[in-house]
Structure formats: structure tokens, C-alpha cells
Motif scaffolding. Sequence first.
Motif, PDB file in Angstrom:
ATOM      1  N   ARG A  18      30.392  41.732  33.428  1.00 15.46           N
ATOM      2  CA  ARG A  18      29.903  40.931  32.304  1.00 15.46           C
ATOM      3  C   ARG A  18      31.026  40.079  31.702  1.00 15.46           C
ATOM      4  O   ARG A  18      31.230  40.039  30.479  1.00 15.46           O
ATOM      5  N   VAL A  19      31.745  39.395  32.564  1.00 12.91           N
ATOM      6  CA  VAL A  19      32.856  38.540  32.171  1.00 12.91           C
ATOM      7  C   VAL A  19      32.507  37.101  32.560  1.00 12.91           C
ATOM      8  O   VAL A  19      32.077  36.842  33.682  1.00 12.91           O
ATOM      9  N   SER A  20      32.693  36.173  31.645  1.00 15.45           N
ATOM     10  CA  SER A  20      32.431  34.770  31.950  1.00 15.45           C
ATOM     11  C   SER A  20      33.549  34.191  32.804  1.00 15.45           C
ATOM     12  O   SER A  20      34.651  34.755  32.889  1.00 15.45           O
ATOM     13  N   GLN A  21      33.284  33.043  33.417  1.00 11.89           N
ATOM     14  CA  GLN A  21      34.330  32.372  34.191  1.00 11.89           C
ATOM     15  C   GLN A  21      35.518  32.035  33.306  1.00 11.89           C
ATOM     16  O   GLN A  21      36.672  32.181  33.724  1.00 11.89           O
ATOM     17  N   LEU A  22      35.234  31.596  32.075  1.00 11.92           N
ATOM     18  CA  LEU A  22      36.317  31.236  31.164  1.00 11.92           C
ATOM     19  C   LEU A  22      37.164  32.453  30.813  1.00 11.92           C
ATOM     20  O   LEU A  22      38.403  32.390  30.822  1.00 11.92           O
ATOM     21  N   GLU A  23      36.505  33.559  30.491  1.00  9.80           N
ATOM     22  CA  GLU A  23      37.260  34.770  30.130  1.00  9.80           C
ATOM     23  C   GLU A  23      38.098  35.258  31.295  1.00  9.80           C
ATOM     24  O   GLU A  23      39.255  35.654  31.119  1.00  9.80           O
ATOM     25  N   LEU A  24      37.532  35.232  32.504  1.00 11.28           N
ATOM     26  CA  LEU A  24      38.299  35.647  33.672  1.00 11.28           C
ATOM     27  C   LEU A  24      39.487  34.729  33.882  1.00 11.28           C
ATOM     28  O   LEU A  24      40.593  35.189  34.198  1.00 11.28           O
ATOM     29  N   ALA A  25      39.294  33.432  33.693  1.00  9.11           N
ATOM     30  CA  ALA A  25      40.385  32.478  33.865  1.00  9.11           C
ATOM     31  C   ALA A  25      41.519  32.768  32.888  1.00  9.11           C
ATOM     32  O   ALA A  25      42.706  32.745  33.268  1.00  9.11           O
ATOM     33  N   VAL A  26      41.167  33.063  31.649  1.00  5.54           N
ATOM     34  CA  VAL A  26      42.193  33.373  30.641  1.00  5.54           C
ATOM     35  C   VAL A  26      42.951  34.640  31.024  1.00  5.54           C
ATOM     36  O   VAL A  26      44.174  34.702  30.950  1.00  5.54           O
ATOM     37  N   ARG A  27      42.208  35.668  31.438  1.00  2.00           N
ATOM     38  CA  ARG A  27      42.842  36.933  31.820  1.00  2.00           C
ATOM     39  C   ARG A  27      43.806  36.744  32.997  1.00  2.00           C
ATOM     40  O   ARG A  27      44.877  37.348  33.039  1.00  2.00           O
ATOM     41  N   ALA A  28      43.396  35.930  33.965  1.00  2.40           N
ATOM     42  CA  ALA A  28      44.180  35.772  35.198  1.00  2.40           C
ATOM     43  C   ALA A  28      45.209  34.650  35.105  1.00  2.40           C
ATOM     44  O   ALA A  28      45.955  34.423  36.061  1.00  2.40           O
ATOM     45  N   GLY A  29      45.246  33.936  33.990  1.00  3.56           N
ATOM     46  CA  GLY A  29      46.231  32.871  33.828  1.00  3.56           C
ATOM     47  C   GLY A  29      45.928  31.648  34.663  1.00  3.56           C
ATOM     48  O   GLY A  29      46.841  31.018  35.220  1.00  3.56           O
ATOM     49  N   THR A  30      44.651  31.264  34.738  1.00  5.22           N
ATOM     50  CA  THR A  30      44.269  30.077  35.491  1.00  5.22           C
ATOM     51  C   THR A  30      43.219  29.314  34.681  1.00  5.22           C
ATOM     52  O   THR A  30      43.127  29.479  33.458  1.00  5.22           O
ATOM     53  N   THR A  31      42.432  28.457  35.319  1.00  5.48           N
ATOM     54  CA  THR A  31      41.451  27.652  34.605  1.00  5.48           C
ATOM     55  C   THR A  31      40.034  28.023  35.023  1.00  5.48           C
ATOM     56  O   THR A  31      39.801  28.531  36.126  1.00  5.48           O
ATOM     57  N   GLN A  32      39.096  27.746  34.127  1.00  4.94           N
ATOM     58  CA  GLN A  32      37.692  27.988  34.450  1.00  4.94           C
ATOM     59  C   GLN A  32      37.269  27.153  35.651  1.00  4.94           C
ATOM     60  O   GLN A  32      36.510  27.625  36.509  1.00  4.94           O
ATOM     61  N   ARG A  33      37.772  25.924  35.742  1.00  2.00           N
ATOM     62  CA  ARG A  33      37.430  25.048  36.858  1.00  2.00           C
ATOM     63  C   ARG A  33      37.842  25.680  38.183  1.00  2.00           C
ATOM     64  O   ARG A  33      37.088  25.659  39.165  1.00  2.00           O
ATOM     65  N   TYR A  34      39.043  26.276  38.189  1.00  2.00           N
ATOM     66  CA  TYR A  34      39.532  26.887  39.427  1.00  2.00           C
ATOM     67  C   TYR A  34      38.675  28.101  39.807  1.00  2.00           C
ATOM     68  O   TYR A  34      38.332  28.285  40.986  1.00  2.00           O
ATOM     69  N   VAL A  35      38.324  28.929  38.807  1.00  2.00           N
ATOM     70  CA  VAL A  35      37.468  30.081  39.090  1.00  2.00           C
ATOM     71  C   VAL A  35      36.130  29.609  39.644  1.00  2.00           C
ATOM     72  O   VAL A  35      35.595  30.180  40.602  1.00  2.00           O
ATOM     73  N   SER A  36      35.575  28.561  39.055  1.00  2.00           N
ATOM     74  CA  SER A  36      34.315  28.016  39.543  1.00  2.00           C
ATOM     75  C   SER A  36      34.439  27.546  40.984  1.00  2.00           C
ATOM     76  O   SER A  36      33.555  27.800  41.815  1.00  2.00           O
ATOM     77  N   PHE A  37      35.545  26.873  41.299  1.00  2.00           N
ATOM     78  CA  PHE A  37      35.768  26.392  42.666  1.00  2.00           C
ATOM     79  C   PHE A  37      35.914  27.555  43.647  1.00  2.00           C
ATOM     80  O   PHE A  37      35.446  27.482  44.788  1.00  2.00           O
ATOM     81  N   LEU A  38      36.558  28.640  43.197  1.00  2.00           N
ATOM     82  CA  LEU A  38      36.700  29.812  44.064  1.00  2.00           C
ATOM     83  C   LEU A  38      35.335  30.411  44.373  1.00  2.00           C
ATOM     84  O   LEU A  38      35.027  30.748  45.517  1.00  2.00           O
ATOM     85  N   GLU A  39      34.507  30.553  43.350  1.00  2.00           N
ATOM     86  CA  GLU A  39      33.203  31.188  43.543  1.00  2.00           C
ATOM     87  C   GLU A  39      32.265  30.330  44.398  1.00  2.00           C
ATOM     88  O   GLU A  39      31.413  30.869  45.111  1.00  2.00           O
ATOM     89  N   SER A  40      32.434  29.023  44.320  1.00  2.00           N
ATOM     90  CA  SER A  40      31.576  28.135  45.114  1.00  2.00           C
ATOM     91  C   SER A  40      32.123  27.888  46.514  1.00  2.00           C
ATOM     92  O   SER A  40      31.443  27.273  47.346  1.00  2.00           O
ATOM     93  N   GLY A  41      33.350  28.382  46.783  1.00  2.00           N
ATOM     94  CA  GLY A  41      33.947  28.169  48.089  1.00  2.00           C
ATOM     95  C   GLY A  41      34.648  26.834  48.231  1.00  2.00           C
ATOM     96  O   GLY A  41      35.103  26.475  49.330  1.00  2.00           O
ATOM     97  N   ARG A  42      34.797  26.076  47.137  1.00  2.00           N
ATOM     98  CA  ARG A  42      35.447  24.766  47.202  1.00  2.00           C
ATOM     99  C   ARG A  42      36.960  24.875  47.191  1.00  2.00           C
ATOM    100  O   ARG A  42      37.661  23.921  47.514  1.00  2.00           O
ATOM    101  N   SER A  43      37.479  26.041  46.775  1.00  2.00           N
ATOM    102  CA  SER A  43      38.923  26.293  46.808  1.00  2.00           C
ATOM    103  C   SER A  43      39.174  27.626  47.491  1.00  2.00           C
ATOM    104  O   SER A  43      38.345  28.546  47.404  1.00  2.00           O
ATOM    105  N   ALA A  44      40.308  27.737  48.153  1.00  2.00           N
ATOM    106  CA  ALA A  44      40.712  28.990  48.804  1.00  2.00           C
ATOM    107  C   ALA A  44      41.825  29.619  47.979  1.00  2.00           C
ATOM    108  O   ALA A  44      42.815  28.947  47.658  1.00  2.00           O
TER     109      ALA A  44
END
Length: 260
Positions: A18-44
Amino acid sequence: MSTATFGGALRQWRTRRRVSQLELAVRAGTTQRYVSFLESGRSAPGRSMIIRLAESLAVPIRERNELLLAAGFAPAYGQGRLDAPELGPVRAALENILRGHLPYPAVVVDRHGDLVSANAGFYAIARGIAPRLLAPPVSVPRVLLDPEGLAPRIVNLDEWAWHIVDRLREESERNPDERLRALADELAAQAPPRRTPGPQYLGFAVPLRLRHGDGELRLITTLTHFGTAVDVALAELRLEAFLPADEPTADALTALVHEA
């Protein structure tokens, strides 16, 4: 893991926690955009990012290895056997801890609740149960709740059985495991109807009340995990101790162990 891709698996774990993309990005020290790209397969992802994301989601290290494999990397965490020579110091430490809890019962179990080791206090309270329940592999939840186990001696079985079942179900949902789910269903089918905890409820823990002679043993449980383990087998171990909730119980446990 039911999803073949890393992105799908990451999304599953994020949703489960139950963690949003934004919250995960903050926890991991990255951006919501990058997390979104990872989940969609647009980034490795890189190896270190996978580990950071997994740590941020409290993914068990067994499943962290699976995330790494899904992304094309080798596992980062060892998966040795508990009887391996290199884990000898760990086994010795566990035995010392178990002895240190005497005369109070204590066990070390794996992620499925199967017994790894136990002290004399555990075998003292298990005295008289069906021998089949103590034949390896010993399932501690079954020892407690099987009709030929401790269940007939548990005064508050209608409370305590559901305490065990709920804990198993929560663990199987938090860290999906079919075997745990099946065990929870098996024990739920044997449990009495659920009811609201009664006046003996301690507020912070459900006491285990065992008939003993003309009275009862009143026990509370504590759970300990190896929070910094980097080996799968070690990380999945749990120490469960049964501590006396009153002085008569402490005295009775001392006498039980001395009789053994």
C-alpha cells in the motif's frame, strides 16, 4: 513470483505494501517518474536500485533474489542450509539463547512454523501430546492447535486459536506463501467459533492459558527475528519464547523442567 517481468513484480510488491509510486520514490531516493518507468518496463533498473527499492518495500530477502533474477541479475543473498559448516556459530548462538530462556519454553522455527530447535521447556509443556506431532518436520502451530496436541488443554482456545490463524494469514498475505495459507486454512477449520477477547485479555497480548494440574499456566509470547541477516535461511528464522504472565506460572515451569 507470478509476474515474469521485474516491473510487474515491483508493482505487485508496492501494491501489497500500500505504497504509492511517489512514496516509494522518496524512500528509495529516486523520482516518481523513474518508478513509473520501471513498472511499465520503459526503464531497466541497476542492481543497486533493485536492492534499494526492495529494502524500501521491506521485501523478504528470498523474494529480493527473485526480483534481481527477474531483472537479469544474479542473486545478492546466499541461500545456505542451516546445517552448513559456515552457519555453525549461528546454530551455537541459537542454542545458547534457547538455554538462556530456561525454564521457560522457547523454540526456533522457520518461515512455515516448522521446528528448527527447541529447549527443554517446550518439550515439558508438550508432554503427553500425540507422538506424530513431534515427528519431524514438527509444525509448532499444529502442536498448539491440533486436537491431539495442546488444544484440549488450552483454556482460552476460542481466543488463542484465532490469534495463531490470524498471524499465519497476515504473514501469508504480507509475504505470499501458499503453504502458510494452506496451514492457516487447516487450523481455522479446527478452531472454535471466533469471539471477542474476554476479561483475561492482557491488552497488549493474547495470553496462552494451559490447564496444568488443578490450575493453569498463563503464558505470553515474544517473537524475535534476525533483522540484519544476509542469508535467506537465517533471515527466515524466528525465535518464539513463552514467558510466564504471573509468579505461579514461573514456579510451575521451573518444576516441570526439573521433572523432565
